[in-house]
Design a protein around this motif. Structure first.
Motif, PDB file in Angstrom:
ATOM      1  N   TYR A 114      66.679  12.345 -43.942  1.00 58.19           N
ATOM      2  CA  TYR A 114      67.253  13.609 -44.429  1.00 58.19           C
ATOM      3  C   TYR A 114      66.145  14.546 -44.907  1.00 58.19           C
ATOM      4  O   TYR A 114      66.146  15.747 -44.598  1.00 58.19           O
ATOM      5  N   LEU A 115      65.178  14.014 -45.635  1.00 54.88           N
ATOM      6  CA  LEU A 115      64.065  14.827 -46.127  1.00 54.88           C
ATOM      7  C   LEU A 115      63.237  15.390 -44.972  1.00 54.88           C
ATOM      8  O   LEU A 115      62.745  16.521 -45.045  1.00 54.88           O
ATOM      9  N   LEU A 116      63.096  14.627 -43.894  1.00 56.64           N
ATOM     10  CA  LEU A 116      62.349  15.116 -42.734  1.00 56.64           C
ATOM     11  C   LEU A 116      63.092  16.256 -42.039  1.00 56.64           C
ATOM     12  O   LEU A 116      62.471  17.212 -41.563  1.00 56.64           O
ATOM     13  N   TRP A 117      64.434  16.156 -41.978  1.00 62.72           N
ATOM     14  CA  TRP A 117      65.215  17.260 -41.419  1.00 62.72           C
ATOM     15  C   TRP A 117      65.050  18.525 -42.282  1.00 62.72           C
ATOM     16  O   TRP A 117      64.886  19.626 -41.755  1.00 62.72           O
ATOM     17  N   ILE A 118      65.066  18.345 -43.601  1.00 63.14           N
ATOM     18  CA  ILE A 118      64.861  19.469 -44.518  1.00 63.14           C
ATOM     19  C   ILE A 118      63.466  20.067 -44.328  1.00 63.14           C
ATOM     20  O   ILE A 118      63.284  21.296 -44.303  1.00 63.14           O
ATOM     21  N   TYR A 119      62.486  19.195 -44.199  1.00 61.52           N
ATOM     22  CA  TYR A 119      61.100  19.613 -43.982  1.00 61.52           C
ATOM     23  C   TYR A 119      60.991  20.459 -42.715  1.00 61.52           C
ATOM     24  O   TYR A 119      60.384  21.544 -42.717  1.00 61.52           O
ATOM     25  N   ALA A 120      61.575  19.971 -41.624  1.00 59.47           N
ATOM     26  CA  ALA A 120      61.524  20.698 -40.355  1.00 59.47           C
ATOM     27  C   ALA A 120      62.251  22.037 -40.461  1.00 59.47           C
ATOM     28  O   ALA A 120      61.762  23.069 -39.971  1.00 59.47           O
ATOM     29  N   TRP A 121      63.403  22.036 -41.103  1.00 60.21           N
ATOM     30  CA  TRP A 121      64.189  23.265 -41.262  1.00 60.21           C
ATOM     31  C   TRP A 121      63.412  24.292 -42.081  1.00 60.21           C
ATOM     32  O   TRP A 121      63.342  25.476 -41.717  1.00 60.21           O
ATOM     33  N   PHE A 122      62.799  23.845 -43.178  1.00 60.52           N
ATOM     34  CA  PHE A 122      62.039  24.750 -44.035  1.00 60.52           C
ATOM     35  C   PHE A 122      60.935  25.452 -43.248  1.00 60.52           C
ATOM     36  O   PHE A 122      60.796  26.681 -43.303  1.00 60.52           O
ATOM     37  N   TYR A 123      60.155  24.690 -42.508  1.00 61.04           N
ATOM     38  CA  TYR A 123      59.017  25.297 -41.814  1.00 61.04           C
ATOM     39  C   TYR A 123      59.440  26.121 -40.606  1.00 61.04           C
ATOM     40  O   TYR A 123      58.875  27.187 -40.347  1.00 61.04           O
ATOM     41  N   LEU A 124      60.435  25.673 -39.864  1.00 51.45           N
ATOM     42  CA  LEU A 124      60.863  26.439 -38.697  1.00 51.45           C
ATOM     43  C   LEU A 124      61.587  27.724 -39.099  1.00 51.45           C
ATOM     44  O   LEU A 124      61.492  28.739 -38.397  1.00 51.45           O
ATOM     45  N   ALA A 125      62.292  27.701 -40.234  1.00 54.64           N
ATOM     46  CA  ALA A 125      63.054  28.877 -40.664  1.00 54.64           C
ATOM     47  C   ALA A 125      62.185  29.926 -41.349  1.00 54.64           C
ATOM     48  O   ALA A 125      62.499  31.113 -41.294  1.00 54.64           O
ATOM     49  N   TRP A 126      61.079  29.483 -41.986  1.00 49.84           N
ATOM     50  CA  TRP A 126      60.241  30.438 -42.713  1.00 49.84           C
ATOM     51  C   TRP A 126      58.821  29.936 -42.974  1.00 49.84           C
ATOM     52  O   TRP A 126      57.849  30.683 -42.872  1.00 49.84           O
ATOM     53  N   GLY A 127      58.686  28.655 -43.297  1.00 52.82           N
ATOM     54  CA  GLY A 127      57.434  28.119 -43.802  1.00 52.82           C
ATOM     55  C   GLY A 127      56.244  28.213 -42.868  1.00 52.82           C
ATOM     56  O   GLY A 127      55.093  28.200 -43.323  1.00 52.82           O
ATOM     57  N   LEU A 185      64.569  15.262 -33.790  1.00 51.57           N
ATOM     58  CA  LEU A 185      63.784  15.364 -35.017  1.00 51.57           C
ATOM     59  C   LEU A 185      62.291  15.256 -34.729  1.00 51.57           C
ATOM     60  O   LEU A 185      61.490  16.034 -35.261  1.00 51.57           O
ATOM     61  N   ILE A 186      61.905  14.327 -33.874  1.00 45.28           N
ATOM     62  CA  ILE A 186      60.489  14.154 -33.530  1.00 45.28           C
ATOM     63  C   ILE A 186      59.946  15.394 -32.832  1.00 45.28           C
ATOM     64  O   ILE A 186      58.829  15.840 -33.095  1.00 45.28           O
ATOM     65  N   VAL A 187      60.749  15.983 -31.943  1.00 42.77           N
ATOM     66  CA  VAL A 187      60.324  17.196 -31.247  1.00 42.77           C
ATOM     67  C   VAL A 187      60.109  18.338 -32.239  1.00 42.77           C
ATOM     68  O   VAL A 187      59.096  19.050 -32.195  1.00 42.77           O
ATOM     69  N   LEU A 188      61.051  18.510 -33.158  1.00 37.38           N
ATOM     70  CA  LEU A 188      60.935  19.587 -34.146  1.00 37.38           C
ATOM     71  C   LEU A 188      59.716  19.385 -35.043  1.00 37.38           C
ATOM     72  O   LEU A 188      58.977  20.334 -35.336  1.00 37.38           O
ATOM     73  N   LEU A 189      59.504  18.156 -35.478  1.00 35.40           N
ATOM     74  CA  LEU A 189      58.340  17.877 -36.319  1.00 35.40           C
ATOM     75  C   LEU A 189      57.045  18.118 -35.554  1.00 35.40           C
ATOM     76  O   LEU A 189      56.063  18.626 -36.110  1.00 35.40           O
ATOM     77  N   SER A 190      57.044  17.785 -34.267  1.00 36.88           N
ATOM     78  CA  SER A 190      55.853  18.005 -33.431  1.00 36.88           C
ATOM     79  C   SER A 190      55.556  19.494 -33.300  1.00 36.88           C
ATOM     80  O   SER A 190      54.395  19.912 -33.336  1.00 36.88           O
ATOM     81  N   VAL A 191      56.604  20.294 -33.159  1.00 35.26           N
ATOM     82  CA  VAL A 191      56.429  21.748 -33.080  1.00 35.26           C
ATOM     83  C   VAL A 191      55.828  22.274 -34.385  1.00 35.26           C
ATOM     84  O   VAL A 191      54.905  23.106 -34.380  1.00 35.26           O
ATOM     85  N   VAL A 192      56.338  21.792 -35.499  1.00 35.29           N
ATOM     86  CA  VAL A 192      55.829  22.221 -36.808  1.00 35.29           C
ATOM     87  C   VAL A 192      54.354  21.869 -36.947  1.00 35.29           C
ATOM     88  O   VAL A 192      53.518  22.718 -37.308  1.00 35.29           O
TER      89      VAL A 192
END
Length: 358
Positions: free
Chosen positions: A94-107, A12-19
């Motif tokens: 859970y909200l952070l996972w949603i946040y990461a998914w939203f931005y990596l998938a399209w945002g 999760l931290i890695v994904l958020l860092s990428v975002v």
């Protein structure tokens, strides 16, 4: 168990860092929009098109229900009750996972260059002469395109939209559709969506786009092309309006062509009311075919009968904050900025080179 938890947190931290890195470093935003997103879009849309319903709508609905009722279950129903601190931490994760998914998938498309940067078409400043020329030309084309649209040929709209985007992709800074027949879905909660006045949406989690089931035939083609633009990575509402206009007005199908011209009429009139004197505006309004004015009035009445001012105001406020939080500084006013894009494009097309405003 603890090792799995640590791995989950690390991922999760890695994904958020990428975002966050992509949002802060412009070149990464361009890499994502031009090279990464097309791959993600093709994969997710290939999956979502297998489902006959809007899985993104269902996912959001179930997520909201889960966030609301999971604390009650965890605190009062299950045998091993959790403390409020742990419950809140779980909800936040859970909200952070949603946040990461939203931005990596399209945002993360919000981090790409805007229309002018992608196309190298310079911005043309409004002047009374330029605006008047644009409006005169637009009204003539709108009137000439008028046709009575009484039904929707959905497969034809799909084919024409895909063809149109393939035509303009290389010159106007937008991706080609990932599939020859992108599958549009009907919004799961159409009656509620009509209450807030939304005609379509982009489902970022599964790269699917949806349309309001109450859409009227004259609105359908332009709304379809608008939401397809979002699927192709366009985040700006003004740009999505611009691309929908370009795709529809280039079509050889008269119903689709008229829908394209009609789609920006309210924005043209809104700009005209702000920039023109009362006499000039009245003269402009009088030039529009009475059949078109009657159609617009009927459409407005149709949607107002479904609209809830209270729920609509709440949705508008939230969406305005969302847009401003994603680098769309004008918020919901961004829709009307399509006129600036159209004027800049027309001036560039007609004169080859326009000196941008200092």
């Amino acid at each position: 168990m603890r090792d799995k938890l640590k791995i989950r947190y690390v991922v999760l931290i890695v994904l958020l860092s990428v975002v966050w890195a992509t949002q802060l470093i412009p070149i990464l935003g361009e890499v994502y929009a031009q090279s990464v997103y097309p791959v993600i879009s093709h994969f997710l849309s290939s999956f979502s098109k297998l489902m006959p319903f809007a899985i993104g709508d269902l996912f959001i609905f179930l997520s909201v229900l889960g966030l609301l009722f999971n604390p009650i279950r965890a605190r009062y129903i299950q045998k091993k009750k959790k403390k409020w601190k742990q419950i809140l931490l779980n909800e936040m994760e859970y909200l952070l996972w949603i946040y990461a998914w939203f931005y990596l998938a399209w945002g993360l498309n919000y981090s790409q260059k805007d229309f002018y940067g992608r196309t190298n078409i310079p911005y043309t400043a409004y002047t009374p002469e330029i605006f008047q020329s644009f409006v005169d030309n637009y009204i003539d084309k709108l009137n000439a395109s008028y046709t009575d649209v009484t039904s929707i040929d959905e497969p034809l709209v799909c084919r024409e939209s895909v063809h149109g985007y393939n035509q303009i992709s290389d010159t106007l800074g937008i991706h080609r559709p990932p599939h020859s027949s992108p599958r549009v879905k009907t919004m799961l909660f159409t009656p509620f969506i009509s209450m807030v006045g939304v005609t379509g949406s982009m489902g970022p989690f599964f790269c699917e786009f949806t349309l309001n089931g109450d859409l009227l035939p004259p609105q359908y083609p332009a709304t379809y092309a608008h939401e397809l633009a979002h699927l192709l990575g366009i985040t700006s509402e003004a740009e999505a309006n611009f691309y929908a206009y370009q795709v529809c007005t280039r079509s050889q199908v008269k119903e689709i062509r008229f829908s394209g011209y009609l789609s920006v009429l309210s924005h043209v009139l809104g700009n005209a009311r702000r920039l023109m004197s009362e006499e000039e505006y009245a003269e402009l309004f009088s030039r529009i075919r009475p059949e078109i004015i009657e159609l617009v009035q009927k459409n407005q009445q149709y949607w107002m009968e479904k609209y809830s001012p209270l729920i609509g105001d709440i949705q508008n406020f939230i969406y305005d904050l969302y847009l401003k939080g994603n680098k769309i500084q004008s918020g919901r006013k961004n829709y009307s900025e399509v006129i600036g894009l159209l004027i800049s494009y027309e001036e560039w097309k007609n004169h080859g080179k326009v000196i941008p405003e200092e």
